[in-house]
Structures are given as structure tokens and as C-alpha cells.
Design a protein around this motif. Structure first.
Motif, PDB file in Angstrom:
ATOM      1  N   ARG A 147      14.056  58.030  26.937  1.00 43.16           N
ATOM      2  CA  ARG A 147      15.080  56.877  27.383  1.00 43.16           C
ATOM      3  C   ARG A 147      15.742  57.065  28.533  1.00 43.16           C
ATOM      4  O   ARG A 147      15.983  58.179  29.255  1.00 43.16           O
ATOM      5  N   LEU A 148      16.026  56.006  29.292  1.00 40.58           N
ATOM      6  CA  LEU A 148      16.902  55.773  30.534  1.00 40.58           C
ATOM      7  C   LEU A 148      17.994  54.823  30.057  1.00 40.58           C
ATOM      8  O   LEU A 148      17.809  54.012  29.526  1.00 40.58           O
ATOM      9  N   CYS A 149      19.090  55.184  30.784  1.00 46.90           N
ATOM     10  CA  CYS A 149      20.311  54.451  30.596  1.00 46.90           C
ATOM     11  C   CYS A 149      20.717  53.551  32.170  1.00 46.90           C
ATOM     12  O   CYS A 149      20.571  54.354  33.022  1.00 46.90           O
ATOM     13  N   GLY A 150      21.216  52.481  31.779  1.00 48.43           N
ATOM     14  CA  GLY A 150      21.708  51.948  33.170  1.00 48.43           C
ATOM     15  C   GLY A 150      23.039  51.176  32.984  1.00 48.43           C
ATOM     16  O   GLY A 150      23.271  50.885  31.678  1.00 48.43           O
ATOM     17  N   ASP A 157      20.323  59.094  36.238  1.00 47.40           N
ATOM     18  CA  ASP A 157      19.461  60.191  35.538  1.00 47.40           C
ATOM     19  C   ASP A 157      18.092  59.775  35.700  1.00 47.40           C
ATOM     20  O   ASP A 157      17.302  60.291  34.602  1.00 47.40           O
ATOM     21  N   THR A 158      17.456  59.375  36.794  1.00 51.17           N
ATOM     22  CA  THR A 158      16.048  59.027  36.396  1.00 51.17           C
ATOM     23  C   THR A 158      14.940  59.905  36.840  1.00 51.17           C
ATOM     24  O   THR A 158      13.823  59.749  36.908  1.00 51.17           O
ATOM     25  N   GLU A 159      15.358  61.091  37.210  1.00 49.52           N
ATOM     26  CA  GLU A 159      14.616  62.325  37.350  1.00 49.52           C
ATOM     27  C   GLU A 159      13.337  62.408  36.576  1.00 49.52           C
ATOM     28  O   GLU A 159      13.678  62.194  35.359  1.00 49.52           O
ATOM     29  N   TRP A 161      11.089  60.031  36.409  1.00 44.36           N
ATOM     30  CA  TRP A 161      10.615  58.684  35.904  1.00 44.36           C
ATOM     31  C   TRP A 161       9.702  58.189  37.297  1.00 44.36           C
ATOM     32  O   TRP A 161      10.247  58.354  38.156  1.00 44.36           O
ATOM     33  N   PRO A 162       8.746  57.774  36.942  1.00 48.32           N
ATOM     34  CA  PRO A 162       7.943  57.314  38.355  1.00 48.32           C
ATOM     35  C   PRO A 162       8.766  55.870  38.864  1.00 48.32           C
ATOM     36  O   PRO A 162       9.280  55.113  38.042  1.00 48.32           O
ATOM     37  N   THR A 163       8.996  56.105  40.287  1.00 49.88           N
ATOM     38  CA  THR A 163       9.509  54.913  40.728  1.00 49.88           C
ATOM     39  C   THR A 163       8.970  53.415  40.386  1.00 49.88           C
ATOM     40  O   THR A 163       9.798  52.566  40.416  1.00 49.88           O
ATOM     41  N   ALA A 164       7.727  53.460  40.317  1.00 52.24           N
ATOM     42  CA  ALA A 164       7.160  52.277  40.136  1.00 52.24           C
ATOM     43  C   ALA A 164       7.651  51.662  38.679  1.00 52.24           C
ATOM     44  O   ALA A 164       7.792  50.436  38.439  1.00 52.24           O
ATOM     45  N   LEU A 165       7.829  52.431  37.491  1.00 46.10           N
ATOM     46  CA  LEU A 165       8.469  52.073  36.414  1.00 46.10           C
ATOM     47  C   LEU A 165       9.988  51.638  36.572  1.00 46.10           C
ATOM     48  O   LEU A 165      10.254  50.597  36.008  1.00 46.10           O
ATOM     49  N   ILE A 166      10.525  52.520  37.245  1.00 46.95           N
ATOM     50  CA  ILE A 166      12.140  51.934  37.309  1.00 46.95           C
ATOM     51  C   ILE A 166      12.025  50.644  38.231  1.00 46.95           C
ATOM     52  O   ILE A 166      12.902  49.826  37.882  1.00 46.95           O
ATOM     53  N   GLU A 167      11.280  50.443  39.223  1.00 50.71           N
ATOM     54  CA  GLU A 167      11.222  49.211  39.768  1.00 50.71           C
ATOM     55  C   GLU A 167      11.022  47.960  39.123  1.00 50.71           C
ATOM     56  O   GLU A 167      11.768  46.985  39.168  1.00 50.71           O
TER      57      GLU A 167
END
Lengths: 381, 381
Positions: A147-150, A157-159, A161-167
Motif C-alpha cells: 500500500r501507498l497513501c497520498g 513514504d514512497t521508499e 516503490w519504483p519511480t515509474a509506478l509512482i509516476e
């Protein structure tokens, strides 16, 4: 949590989830993550089930809740998230109920933990938030329930997680969290693909009610139930008390000319002006027309607004059509009925319709197959 | 009676008056008996003020209530009815509030006594009732406050009242009591003239809600607040309990095919079908289409109703347009919003609109002077 809480305002469901997480009580969160065909609730609908089996929130009209309670007990014991699929298409015998929801519902059941807390804190602070949850993955780094929260469109807390996924998730997260909608997004990365459920939880819209007369309380009550965050604004202190409006989120005492200075009013702030004082109403209107509010409901007959416009004109002030289009007076949807809660129903209906960009009409009057069918059936008459 | 009760459903006001009479508590009844121009409430609006000065019911939005409380104390002391006139036209300085009700309100204040009881008993029994009260008279036999009660269009205890007067009042009493409206009637008799306030108290309309799912409670709650007498009808016993629906007037358990046999359904009975069970919904619909109900709200998508019509057709049953016009599906006014109380708001709004014979639309969209004014102002653009 008791049975009497199943049908509650959505804001109360989110509040309950947060309280349960903060209190570290054992519980299971069930979230609809997919719907095919027709279903009662849409993806993002949530229910939290306590260790005692009682729940808050609704996923269906009651047809699946017993099943969900049983599954919740299993999930709590196992301590692992799981996805369940309920196929309600056609075959009524499966459920023996003829539920009539011709759809397939996919549901994520997970032990409630603090992975949700950043999003819940954002929601409690009146911000839009987003929760990204991995539903499926053949990528070695991701598993069901990760899980990721925004908050306000930015993941935290994106540590790891691949940048491509976040983007890939950022733009839909911003859109979905502002709209309070959810979607499923498939992402292909080099090491494998990930299916993410992206759940936007919009801050509830705000309703400012100007006035503290006896007719204000029913409006506050019904608007709160309809998931608005309600603020009562009084102008002479004495009657603008929290005791008088127990269901209001806050009660403010100020002066009509200080409205914009004292209160944030944006395009998600709806306003109802019912001070029953001509001067106060007019001064409030002057402030609101200069704010970004999309809805200014003004109680009173058309003649009274006409007099107000005369008074403005005498001071050299006129309004353009776009401004006047935001003024709804007489206030409310035409439902008839003059009793206090009937008037309040008419007002809250109008605010809901404007908020959701709907034209008030019978849903059955929207052109659909029934009318076509009828015209076909009677064509030969 | 506390301040928190001022804004209550109208049915609760009538109930409170009756309870106060039955308990023989000292109290004053204030009734609006005349309105010129624009006012918040119409003739027939009532407020009962106890010896402690607390009141139930609303006559204005709060601008006159303090004044009414003071007057009520005087009336209680004097033990005599009186009529007061409040002129709110134009001169805002009089009330120092700019109340914006450009009207004249006439109010009857009277010590509450058992002269009202026959009418209140009728109301409690779900009957339409009428109260005729002498406002003015130069006839030697009549004085301010003299009273006749009627139930279901017939006056009772008419001894001592001239037949001519009874005859003159009977037809309007029947009409007004069915409509829940009030009027003032001048009657000339040989020995003098009498001005009578004729107050019709209609039995509240009934709402039958078929279903006991979690989505039913919000509908029951909001409909009760909006002055409907609500009955929940369940089909399998277990969940059709009064505990589950605390605000319902009654909870009935029966079978779908026994609906008309078990429940009186007339043209003031509105019906909402939301069992979420295709078979139960269809059997209920079959019963309701043969009853006099003017409104059959059916929850579910249009396709589902279409399937229902197919099933009826397969049994050789078709419906004429007048029957299908009473079926509202998808149920509700188009307000958007899918949370439980938002859906309930949409449903109760629709029932209100149908009951009051209104076309759901923004009141501000009804053609009025503002739009004409705007068109005039912008004509030269």
C-alpha cells in the motif's frame, strides 16, 4: 459497533475506520474493488467489521453482509488480505434471494492496520486523499495488500516503490481523490506487472448555513446526513452556539462583512443564506458573490431578492449573468410542502443536485428502454 | 418541552398538543389565522407554548417567537383567547431585524383546553379532521374562541349551533381537512354575522416501504421527518422488527401476495419497493399496480424493471400507460450521490414531489420576475 450503524453517512464510515486504526482494535476492512454489470455500491465502498462481527458501512443492500462478516472472521484469524468475487449475474439460485444485482462484485478483505493511517489523517484534516493497494502482481517486489497513501495528490513514504509506478499513478490519484472515485490501474514494469486499486477519498463538500433561526437546525441535520461538512454562521453571537446545532461540524459567530475574511470559501463550499434579516442577507450575498462558491441558496420569495437587487443597484452595483446563475432563490427544489423538514429536504436536495451537476428530475424520466418499450408496445394502438 | 423542539415535523406538533391536552397541562396554543403578503408559514401553522415559556412548533423562522412567548404568558394569566396582528410590511425599524417577510400575520392565542380533543383524537386515529373557531362575531350567541370539531368531514357535538352555519361550513371543512389547509369564512345569519377560522388537519400521508435491508432505515428516518406515517413491510419475519426501524410508525411481516389483503392502500398511500429480491419485488409490484397507490417507487436499474415486465408478459400480463406512469424506476430524483442518506434524500424528495403534485425543478427556474429583470437588464448588451 452495533448493527444499528450499518447505514451511516460515508464520512462516518471513514471516521470509524480511523478511530479503529488509532485505537488499534482488531478489525477487517472490506472494500469493493471491482464491479461488472449493475451493483448497489460502486468500487471504493467500504465496510469495517469488528472482531464481534458487527459492521459499519454498506457494500450491498444487505444481501452480502452476512457472508462478508463470516469472511471477515476468517481474514482476522489468518491475518492476511484476500480478494473474494461474488457473482450475482443471473443465477438467482446461487444466493437463493433473487437479489437482482446483475453484477459481479470483487471485494478486498484485509486486517485493518496503520498502513491506511496517513490517508485517514488527511481525510480527517479535510484533505482529498488516495490509497493505492496492490491487487495482483507477478513482479517479485509486490504482493497483494502492499500500500501507498497520498494526500492532496502526492504520494508519501514512497521508499522502495519504483519511480515509474509512482509516476504512472500520480495523475489518476489526483483526479480520483478530488472526485472521490476509485479505479483499477494495470502497470507494466520491467520486472513484471502490477495491478493497483486506486481509491480516491474526496474531502466532503462544505455547506455554510448563514442564520441561526429555528429553521436552520433541520437543514444542518439533513445536510450532515447527506455527507456535507456543515458550518453554521451566526451574526450576533447569542444564538450561534454549538449546543443549538449539535450536528453541525462547527458554529461560527462573525459579522456579515467579515465573511470572506473569516471563512475559506472555495468551489467546493456551498452556501445557504437564511438569516431572515434583509440587511444581513444582502451583506452576506455581497460577500458570497465575490467568492468562488458555486451555490448561493437564498431563502425568501423572488420579490425579496428583487428588492435586494434594487438596493445593490442604488449603490451602483450590478451582477452579471454568471453571478446571478449561482444564486438560487427561492431556494430549493420544488417539492411542495411547507413543514420545517420538508423545506430542509428541498434545500439539501438542491445542494446535492448542484454539487453533483445534475438536473433535478425524476430518474424515471431520463430517456431509457422502458419508455421506448412502452412506445413500441402501444405503437399499434 | 425544550428549545430543541421548536423545529419538529408537523405531525409531532399535533401529537404534542394532544399530549398536553390529555395531561391537562397549562399551555397556550398559537395559531396563524391570517396572512397578507408573504410570510414564512401559512394559516394553520401552530405552536404550543408551555407555562415555562418553552414551545413546540414554528410560526415564523424565529423572528416572532420571543414575542409569542411573552404574549402566551399573558394569555395563560388572563385565561382568555385573543387575536394579535403583526405587521411586518416594509417598516423594518418596527422589529429592528429586517425580517424580510413582507406580510401581515394574524395570530390566535388561546389557553389550551379540551375543546380541541375530538379533533386531536381523530388526528391520532389517522383521520382527517377540522377545527372551526369563531374569530369575530356580532351575533349574540357567539364569541371569540367558540369551537366546533369535525372528523372525516362531519361536525360533532353541534348542539346549540345554527343549522345554517353548520351547513355553510360542512363542504369547506371536508375539502380543507382532506387538503390540510385552512381558510377564513364569513357567515351571515339572521341575528348577526360570524367570522370562522376553519382549520383542516389532514391525516399524514402514508409511506409503505417494502424491504428490510440496511438501506431501508435512512428512507424511514427521512420520510418520518418529512411528515409521512411510515410502515416497513418485511417478507420473511426475521429482520422486520420494530427495534431495527425505531422511527417507523409500524413494522409488518407478511408475504408478497398478501399485501393488499393485509394492508389498506388508498390514494394517499405511497409505496417504495426495495426488497432487493427480484421475485419479491415483482410479486409486490403485481399487488401494488392493482391498488390505488399513486406512487410505486422501485429500486434498481431500468434493465431490471424491463426483465420484470418480460416476466409479467410471459404470464400474459401487460400494463397500460396509466399504470406504468405510477411506477417510478429507477427510483428517486436525479441528485447524484450514492451514499445511503443521499439515496434516501433522493427517494423522499420524489415522494414529496408526487404527493404535492410538483414537477421536480429548481424553484428559481420557475419563471419569475428575476429572470424577466435579467433579460431586461441585458437586453441592450
Amino acid at each position: 459497533m452495533t448493527d444499528s450503524n450499518w447505514s451511516v453517512p460515508e464520512t462516518a464510515v471513514v471516521d470509524t475506520i480511523r478511530e479503529t486504526v488509532v485505537a488499534d482494535e482488531p478489525a477487517v476492512l472490506a472494500t469493493i474493488v471491482g464491479v461488472e454489470g449493475s451493483a448497489y455500491r460502486q468500487p471504493g465502498a467500504k465496510m469495517v467489521v469488528g472482531a464481534d462481527g458487527d459492521g459499519v458501512g454498506s457494500l450491498t443492500a444487505g444481501c452480502l453482509e452476512d457472508e462478508v462478516r463470516t469472511l471477515a472472521g476468517e481474514v482476522l484469524d489468518a491475518g492476511e488480505p484476500r480478494i473474494e468475487t461474488f457473482d450475482l449475474t443471473g443465477d438467482d439460485d446461487v444466493w437463493g434471494l433473487g437479489v437482482g444485482c446483475n453484477g459481479v462484485i470483487r471485494m478486498l478483505l484485509e486486517p485493518l492496520d496503520d498502513s491506511l493511517q496517513p490517508a485517514l489523517d488527511a481525510a480527517a484534516a479535510g484533505e482529498n486523499c488516495a490509497v493505492a493497494t496492490v491487487l495482483e502482481s507477478d513482479h517479485p517486489a509486490f504482493a497483494l495488500g502492499d500500500r501507498l497513501c497520498g494526500r492532496e495528490g502526492r504520494f508519501i513514504d514512497t521508499e522502495g516503490w519504483p519511480t515509474a509506478l509512482i509516476e504512472r499513478l500520480s495523475e489518476p490519484a489526483a483526479t480520483l481523490s478530488a472526485a472521490g472515485k476509485a479505479d483499477t490501474i494495470d502497470i507494466s514494469l520491467e520486472a513484471g506487472s502490477v495491478r493497483v486499486f486506486l481509491d480516491g477519498i474526496a474531502a466532503p463538500p462544505e455547506l455554510l448555513v448563514f442564520g441561526t433561526g429555528h429553521d436552520v437546525r433541520p437543514v444542518v441535520e439533513l445536510a450532515t446526513l447527506a455527507d456535507f461538512q456543515v458550518t453554521v454562521v451566526g451574526f450576533r453571537g447569542a444564538t450561534a452556539t454549538a449546543e443549538r446545532f449539535p450536528s453541525a461540524d462547527r458554529v461560527i459567530s462573525t459579522s456579515p462583512t467579515a465573511v470572506r475574511e473569516e471563512i475559506d470559501i472555495d468551489e467546493r463550499t456551498y452556501t445557504v443564506v437564511m438569516t431572515h434579516n434583509f440587511v444581513d442577507d444582502r451583506l452576506t450575498l455581497a460577500e458570497l458573490t465575490q467568492s468562488a462558491t458555486p451555490y448561493i441558496g437564498l431563502m425568501g420569495p423572488t420579490d425579496r431578492f428583487s428588492e435586494m437587487l434594487d438596493a445593490f443597484e442604488a449603490e451602483g452595483q450590478t451582477f452579471d449573468r454568471a453571478t446571478l446563475d449561482r444564486v438560487y432563490t427561492p431556494i430549493g427544489i420544488d417539492l411542495g410542502g411547507g413543514a420545517p423538514y420538508q423545506i430542509a429536504t428541498s434545500i439539501v436536495s438542491e445542494v446535492l443536485a448542484v454539487h453533483n451537476d445534475r438536473t433535478p428530475q425524476h430518474l424515471s424520466d431520463k430517456d431509457g428502454p422502458i419508455h421506448e418499450r412502452l412506445d413500441r408496445d402501444t405503437a399499434g394502438e
